[in-house]
Motif scaffolding. Structure first.
Motif, mmCIF file in Angstrom:
data_model
loop_
_atom_site.group_PDB
_atom_site.id
_atom_site.type_symbol
_atom_site.label_atom_id
_atom_site.label_comp_id
_atom_site.label_asym_id
_atom_site.label_seq_id
_atom_site.Cartn_x
_atom_site.Cartn_y
_atom_site.Cartn_z
ATOM 1 N N ALA A 64 -23.163 34.593 -4.945
ATOM 2 C CA ALA A 64 -23.480 34.512 -6.187
ATOM 3 C C ALA A 64 -24.804 33.945 -5.939
ATOM 4 N N GLY A 65 -25.983 34.460 -6.035
ATOM 5 C CA GLY A 65 -27.136 33.897 -6.289
ATOM 6 C C GLY A 65 -27.974 34.883 -4.657
ATOM 7 N N GLY A 66 -27.583 35.352 -3.813
ATOM 8 C CA GLY A 66 -27.673 36.094 -2.806
ATOM 9 C C GLY A 66 -28.056 37.709 -3.105
ATOM 10 N N SER A 67 -28.654 38.296 -2.373
ATOM 11 C CA SER A 67 -28.816 39.236 -2.564
ATOM 12 C C SER A 67 -28.377 40.310 -1.455
ATOM 13 N N LEU A 68 -28.365 42.074 -2.322
ATOM 14 C CA LEU A 68 -27.874 43.668 -1.545
ATOM 15 C C LEU A 68 -28.939 44.038 -1.567
ATOM 16 N N ARG A 69 -28.920 44.986 -0.233
ATOM 17 C CA ARG A 69 -29.587 46.259 -0.370
ATOM 18 C C ARG A 69 -28.792 47.266 -0.714
ATOM 19 N N LEU A 70 -28.946 48.039 -1.709
ATOM 20 C CA LEU A 70 -27.796 49.135 -1.983
ATOM 21 C C LEU A 70 -29.077 51.108 -0.967
ATOM 22 N N LEU B 119 -31.037 50.201 -4.113
ATOM 23 C CA LEU B 119 -31.449 49.197 -5.098
ATOM 24 C C LEU B 119 -31.394 47.951 -4.340
ATOM 25 N N GLN B 120 -32.788 47.137 -4.603
ATOM 26 C CA GLN B 120 -32.433 45.758 -4.307
ATOM 27 C C GLN B 120 -31.654 45.094 -4.762
ATOM 28 N N MET B 121 -31.252 43.976 -4.556
ATOM 29 C CA MET B 121 -30.096 43.134 -6.022
ATOM 30 C C MET B 121 -30.956 42.305 -5.315
ATOM 31 N N ASN B 122 -30.836 41.597 -5.443
ATOM 32 C CA ASN B 122 -31.562 39.806 -5.772
ATOM 33 C C ASN B 122 -30.674 39.107 -7.220
ATOM 34 N N SER B 123 -30.547 37.715 -6.546
ATOM 35 C CA SER B 123 -29.767 36.660 -7.236
ATOM 36 C C SER B 123 -29.010 37.534 -8.223
ATOM 37 N N LEU B 124 -28.190 37.616 -7.408
ATOM 38 C CA LEU B 124 -26.524 38.715 -7.807
ATOM 39 C C LEU B 124 -25.865 37.276 -7.893
ATOM 40 N N GLN B 125 -25.197 37.990 -9.375
ATOM 41 C CA GLN B 125 -24.713 36.889 -10.456
ATOM 42 C C GLN B 125 -22.436 37.967 -10.384
ATOM 43 N N ALA B 126 -21.510 36.846 -10.363
ATOM 44 C CA ALA B 126 -20.490 37.035 -10.507
ATOM 45 C C ALA B 126 -20.346 39.001 -11.161
ATOM 46 N N GLU B 127 -20.971 38.569 -12.317
ATOM 47 C CA GLU B 127 -20.672 39.746 -13.543
ATOM 48 C C GLU B 127 -21.367 41.084 -12.630
ATOM 49 N N ASP B 128 -22.239 41.058 -11.821
ATOM 50 C CA ASP B 128 -23.093 42.341 -11.078
ATOM 51 C C ASP B 128 -21.786 42.540 -10.476
ATOM 52 N N THR B 129 -20.358 42.071 -10.209
ATOM 53 C CA THR B 129 -18.918 42.837 -9.571
ATOM 54 C C THR B 129 -18.662 43.572 -9.654
ATOM 55 N N ALA B 130 -19.089 45.030 -8.963
ATOM 56 C CA ALA B 130 -18.732 47.151 -9.645
ATOM 57 C C ALA B 130 -18.687 47.350 -8.501
#
Length: 122
Positions: free
Chosen positions: A14-20, A81-92
């Motif tokens: 949580a709080g990390g980033s990923l780029r799809l 899709l750059q995803m920052n400040s990831l949260q548990a609710e973003d799991t999918a």
């Protein structure tokens, strides 16, 4: 036909980033609106972000505004899709989609990738 292949998913804290990334092949990529959708276990598929062919119109799901950024490189036939400040609710499982009509409803997108897992640990 348009073939779409997603990459860049994985496990992040949580709080990390990923780029799809979503690489497209087949018909002319630049003619299509592109979107990202996601589906969590036990939940319906939901819209995340969309970008039109000329990149001057973008939509985001309210809960990802300010954290996610959609972009596209028409020369590389790729949408990101750059995803920052990831949260548990973003799991999918995240899917990219292509269609001739720009919008937020999954029914308007004719082509879909297989999807890629994003898991955010809290």
């Amino acid at each position: 036909q348009v073939q779409l292949v997603e990459s860049g998913g994985g496990l992040v804290q949580a709080g990390g980033s990923l780029r799809l990334s979503c690489a497209a092949s087949g018909r002319t990529f630049r003619n299509y609106a592109m979107a990202w959708f996601r589906q969590a276990p036990g939940k319906e598929r939901e819209f995340v972000a969309a970008i039109n062919w000329s990149r001057d119109s973008i939509y985001y799901k309210d809960s990802v505004k300010g954290r996610f950024t959609i972009s596209r490189d028409n020369a590389k036939n790729t949408v990101y899709l750059q995803m920052n400040s990831l949260q548990a609710e973003d799991t999918a499982v995240y899917h990219c989609a292509a269609g001739v009509v720009f919008g937020t409803y999954p029914e308007i997108y004719a082509y879909w990738g297989q999807g890629i897992q994003v898991t955010v640990s809290s």
